[in-house]
Enzyme design. Sequence first.
Site, PDB file in Angstrom:
ATOM      1  N   THR A 101      41.575  41.455  47.898  1.00 17.76           N
ATOM      2  CA  THR A 101      40.668  42.454  47.348  1.00 17.76           C
ATOM      3  C   THR A 101      40.328  43.485  48.417  1.00 17.76           C
ATOM      4  O   THR A 101      40.409  43.213  49.613  1.00 17.76           O
ATOM      5  CB  THR A 101      39.352  41.822  46.881  1.00 17.76           C
ATOM      6  N   ASP A 102      39.931  44.671  47.978  1.00 19.07           N
ATOM      7  CA  ASP A 102      39.226  45.556  48.890  1.00 19.07           C
ATOM      8  C   ASP A 102      37.864  44.903  49.144  1.00 19.07           C
ATOM      9  O   ASP A 102      37.482  43.926  48.487  1.00 19.07           O
ATOM     10  CB  ASP A 102      39.077  46.952  48.280  1.00 19.07           C
ATOM     11  N   ALA A 103      37.116  45.424  50.112  1.00 19.18           N
ATOM     12  CA  ALA A 103      35.864  44.771  50.506  1.00 19.18           C
ATOM     13  C   ALA A 103      34.925  44.605  49.310  1.00 19.18           C
ATOM     14  O   ALA A 103      34.609  45.569  48.614  1.00 19.18           O
ATOM     15  CB  ALA A 103      35.192  45.573  51.608  1.00 19.18           C
TER      16      ALA A 103
END
Length: 610
Positions: free
Chosen positions: A296-298
């Site tokens: 995932t992105d953050a």
Amino acid sequence: MTKPLDNEPLVFSELEKLVAQKITLDIRHFAQSDDADAQVGVTELPAELAEMITQSNLGSVVLFAENFANTEQVVKLTHDLQQAALASAAAKPLIISVDQEGGRVFRFAQGTAFAGNMALGATQNNHGVKLTEQVNTAIVKELLALGINNNYAPVVDVNNNSKNPVINTRAYGDNPEWVAKHGIAATKAIQAQGVMATLKHFPGHGDTYVDSHLGLPRVDHEFAHINANELVPFKQAIAEVKPAMIMTAHIQYPALDSSTFTSKSGEQLIIPATMSRKILHDLLRVEMKFDGIIATDALDMAGIAHFYQPVDAVVATFVAGADLAVMPFKVRKPSDINKFYHFIKQVAAKLEQKIEQAEITQAELEQSLARINRYKVAYINSVELAKTPLAQQQQQAQQVVANTEHLALEQSLMTEAVVLAKTDAKLLPLATAKPKNIHIIVENDLELAALSHAIEQAFHQAQCAKANITALVASKVKVADKASLDNFITSADLVIASINVRTASLVDLGGMDDLLATQFAKEKGTSINYADVVEQQLVKAQQAGIKRIVIARGSPYLMSKYTQLSNVLFCSFDDRSYLHQGQALSPGYNASLAILLGNQAARGVLPVQL
């Protein structure tokens, strides 16, 4: 030892151990006590964090600028991180990641930064993807020497929205086929050196005007458009180079998945790609046949954190098909460690519920962990981690990071990438005009030294008589001085101004930890805005008939104003100034002045439509 939960022995079930190995934490800041300053950067691994990694079986960490002080220090930090991981029950090394894209997203200041992807795109007419290969090879050689095995790069978003605040010059351009070619070349180069590449941000962040750090963007194109644009670089890279990792985008894509979720405020919203099983599992994993790690992105970004509780966010993205949940929890002080242990247990408990409800199977979770471990075996040599002496690793890194070859390549990139966006045939080459008095406008002393050096070198190479130079350094100008600024240009017959044109995004700094800092770091009324200084000076010079050169660093989308105010305009993208052996240098200034004096031709071509 850290106190166990509820004063009971600290024991993790097999599912809880699996969950921890599927989590990526940042270790940007850590305070030695709960009462201490929690904004202290982690440059040495505290015993508490080392124990947390060992006890929890954590699978991955991501480093930020706060973790980088110097080469030897970084090598020791990554060495200690790995030793803590290898001492865990899982006995698996960590995936140690960093955003080292080049240009505006570059975490280790002592490394070779290069000018970013759009600069590489500007060289494709003359060099294809050759410089993309060379630059990414150099970047990851430095990362590998530092003990970093995963680069969150390349960005393969197709920047087809000129108002995009977060991608912009991080993209190779706005043509999906060329973005694919560069992305494939970068991935090959990164993985050939033994570092995992990460294509981002799936299914595409290029056509948004909202920064997902601050909100939840939405792309409303039909599937045919998305398939012919946003998905192209991902599809081609998966087919040709098998990237180790792909990072998700916190973006709504109704054409790909129009299902909704209930946000933590009770609002019904279209599900973001990071939480969509149709997008991550059905499209990316099954249809596009991606067999690498989905990260995932953050998850602390507003595109997720404003709508999901942290535990629910991790469970939702695992159910969707993500392998790694990146930055779902902050450990900033000792008391956070027990909270993190509890967080792992909460995620595992909710996953058990999802298994019972047949939303995900135990086999899928085990396959996900096996996938992560397969890439760890392929890219991380645990035997070498255990056997190579730390001092030897540090010595090797000193020979690689920002070495002469890499710095020369950084200059070569700018030499080929600088775009002459506007020209005046009567002024170029400047050597024939023979200016006697040059007034330069810069933001700070480092820029002053770098631009002055570039001017001196270019004049010397052109065998042109040295001009007198006066300078306005904006960082030293106060609001009270504004009325007297006109005096700086009265005796000049040429003005050279540097301006950093970009749309601000938290990605430049690192992420959500920087939000409060930027909100509270407002001007106190004593300093004048640099862009205002440049505009005022250029207007006055224009009114006085003085020739004006502008070197625009950053986004070409924001150059319109300076096109009107200049005779000659250079675009040098995300150029930087830095000190090397005591000398201030700027590859973009060097290339721009060389073109200005006629020492070389302008060879860069904008890879986007303005």
